[in-house]
Design an enzyme around this catalytic site. Structure first.
Site, PDB file in Angstrom:
ATOM      1  N   TYR A 202     153.422 -48.577  18.165  1.00 30.60           N
ATOM      2  CA  TYR A 202     154.465 -47.581  18.436  1.00 30.60           C
ATOM      3  C   TYR A 202     154.372 -47.096  19.882  1.00 30.60           C
ATOM      4  CZ  TYR A 202     155.528 -47.109  13.443  1.00 30.60           C
ATOM      5  OH  TYR A 202     155.909 -47.340  12.147  1.00 30.60           O
TER       6      TYR A 202
ATOM      7  N   LYS B 113     157.663 -54.627  11.766  1.00 34.87           N
ATOM      8  CA  LYS B 113     156.747 -54.813  12.887  1.00 34.87           C
ATOM      9  C   LYS B 113     155.310 -54.706  12.379  1.00 34.87           C
ATOM     10  CE  LYS B 113     155.302 -50.522  12.936  1.00 34.87           C
ATOM     11  NZ  LYS B 113     153.885 -50.301  12.574  1.00 34.87           N
TER      12      LYS B 113
END
Length: 433
Positions: free
Chosen positions: A269, A181
């Site tokens: 996150y 990611k």
């Protein structure tokens, strides 16, 4: 091991991998990015955490070999010929100190090949992990993996702007793909990756490690069991001081490579965490950002950013990320019965959660007792293997990665315009939590 790799090897020529050295020159051609080698910079300590959590055997806080943190002993190995073979694309600090050692706890996966722009480094890593030196590839001959039937998937751990290119090349080579990611730097590139996976009839999984972390999964379970009651507020904070003198971090300050600053790197996150904790998608975002105009680190990417999201259920969230404030990794979920605290929330090994109820705080922390089978990295690696073997969907598919990138772009737009941005796109999460 007597071989040494200088941290300045070919530094001006290329970017080799996520958390590895970045080019000091403005020449950012594809050849410059992937054609040269880079050295092994000394890795920092693992994310801080409370002493209640125990690290897996061999998880030293500071790497002790040129190939990074030593791989702990695998206590329940499966026969190698029955394991799912990965080619690791990019040998930066994250690959060396987390992903490669994580294979020790895998029950279904193995390291089959390495891909790096630095041949010397790759040989050292291959020797430490028992990888056949004939299974070392570079970025120019990467497509030859198509001829190796023992490579089932590639794990792309490169700077963000290179994810799409190497994922598409891997699909054309007939391999499944796990990609770090953020999935890519644009929604268009995310869609190209998804389309390539479908055309190849292969699986695309985004490396959202917290989806496989026992503490994060325990938090989701508590919420789904209504332990907090009706959810009203989520707050997330992910910050770290960016050291521009660390060659391993320099690419993160280049927009062409990173796509953005703290939001793309660590704020994601909190963004993704808010979505999986609430179990729904935001319908509107607002945002504000600030970068010191006199700080040369933030000429191209943002330093501090905060964003607010509104959800159809009535829940609200506040997220923040920063490259200039001390390290934090903290989530809070407030319901009408209790509050769930996660601190650290997104660490590598030492995440903790607690539940506080009105009138008193339940301080009985739930430590993450790490065993190899529960290691988030091992679990993540094995998840793709099991999904392929059993022909099941993955928990963190490409569509999930694209939703985050799309939301990140909306947050940047809101910060740029000073206006709320509608995000009610009708996205329905796939894969579940």
């Amino acid at each position: 091991m007597t071989n040494k790799i200088s941290s300045s090897d070919n530094l001006s020529n290329a970017v080799s991998a996520t958390d590895d050295n970045a080019s000091r020159t403005p020449n950012l051609t594809r050849r410059a990015l992937v054609g040269g080698g880079v050295g092994l910079a000394a890795a920092g300590a693992l994310a801080s955490g409370l002493q209640a959590a125990t690290l897996p055997a061999g998880a030293s806080q500071v790497p002790t070999t040129p190939a990074g943190r030593p791989m702990p002993y695998a206590i329940r190995p499966m026969p190698e010929d029955r394991r799912f073979g990965y080619a690791i694309v990019g040998l930066g600090k994250y690959a060396l100190n987390q992903i490669l050692p994580g294979f020790a706890g895998c029950q279904h996966s193995r390291i089959e090949a390495l891909v790096s722009g630095n041949a010397e480094k790759a040989k050292i890593v291959a020797a430490e992990y028992g990888v056949d030196p004939r299974k070392i590839y570079d970025y120019s001959n990467f497509d030859k993996i198509a001829k190796d039937p023992k490579i089932d998937a590639v794990y792309i751990i490169l700077p963000n702007s290179l994810h799409a290119e190497f994922a598409i090349r891997a699909f054309k080579a007939g391999k499944h793909v796990m990609c770090e990611k953020p999935m890519a730097t644009s929604v268009a590139d995310c869609q190209r990756m998804i389309d390539a996976a479908k055309a190849a009839n292969k699986k695309l999984m985004i490396g959202y490690r917290c989806h496989y972390d026992p503490m994060n999964r325990a938090a989701v379970k508590l919420i789904r069991e209504n332990q907090l009651g009706k959810l009203g507020m989520v707050t997330t904070d992910n910050s770290d001081v960016m050291d521009q003198n660390d060659p391993a971090q320099q690419w993160r300050l280049r927009r062409e490579l990173a796509g953005g600053g703290s939001l793309m790197d660590i704020g994601i996150y909190g963004l993704n965490g808010t979505r999986y904790l609430l179990g729904e998608e935001p319908i509107e975002v607002r945002a504000y950002t600030y970068s010191d105009p006199n700080d040369e680190r933030f000429v191209e990417v943002e330093d501090r950013i905060i964003w607010q999201m509104r959800f159809r259920s009535g829940a609200l969230s506040h997220g923040a990320s920063s490259y200039s404030t001390t390290t934090t990794s903290r989530f809070s979920v407030q319901g009408d019965k209790a509050v769930l605290l996660m601190d650290p929330a997104t660490g590598y090994y030492q995440n903790l959660i607690s539940v506080q109820t009105p009138g008193h705080a339940n301080q009985s922390m739930m430590p993450q007792f790490i065993m190899p089978a529960n290691n988030q990295f091992s679990a993540q690696l094995d998840h793709l293997a099991e999904a392929v073997i059993n022909n099941k969907p993955v928990r963190s598919p490409g569509e999930e990665g694209m939703q985050d990138v799309r939301l990140i772009q909306a947050i940047y737009e809101a910060a740029r315009t000073g206006r709320p941005v509608n995000t009610d796109w009708g996205y329905v999460r796939q894969g579940g939590y």
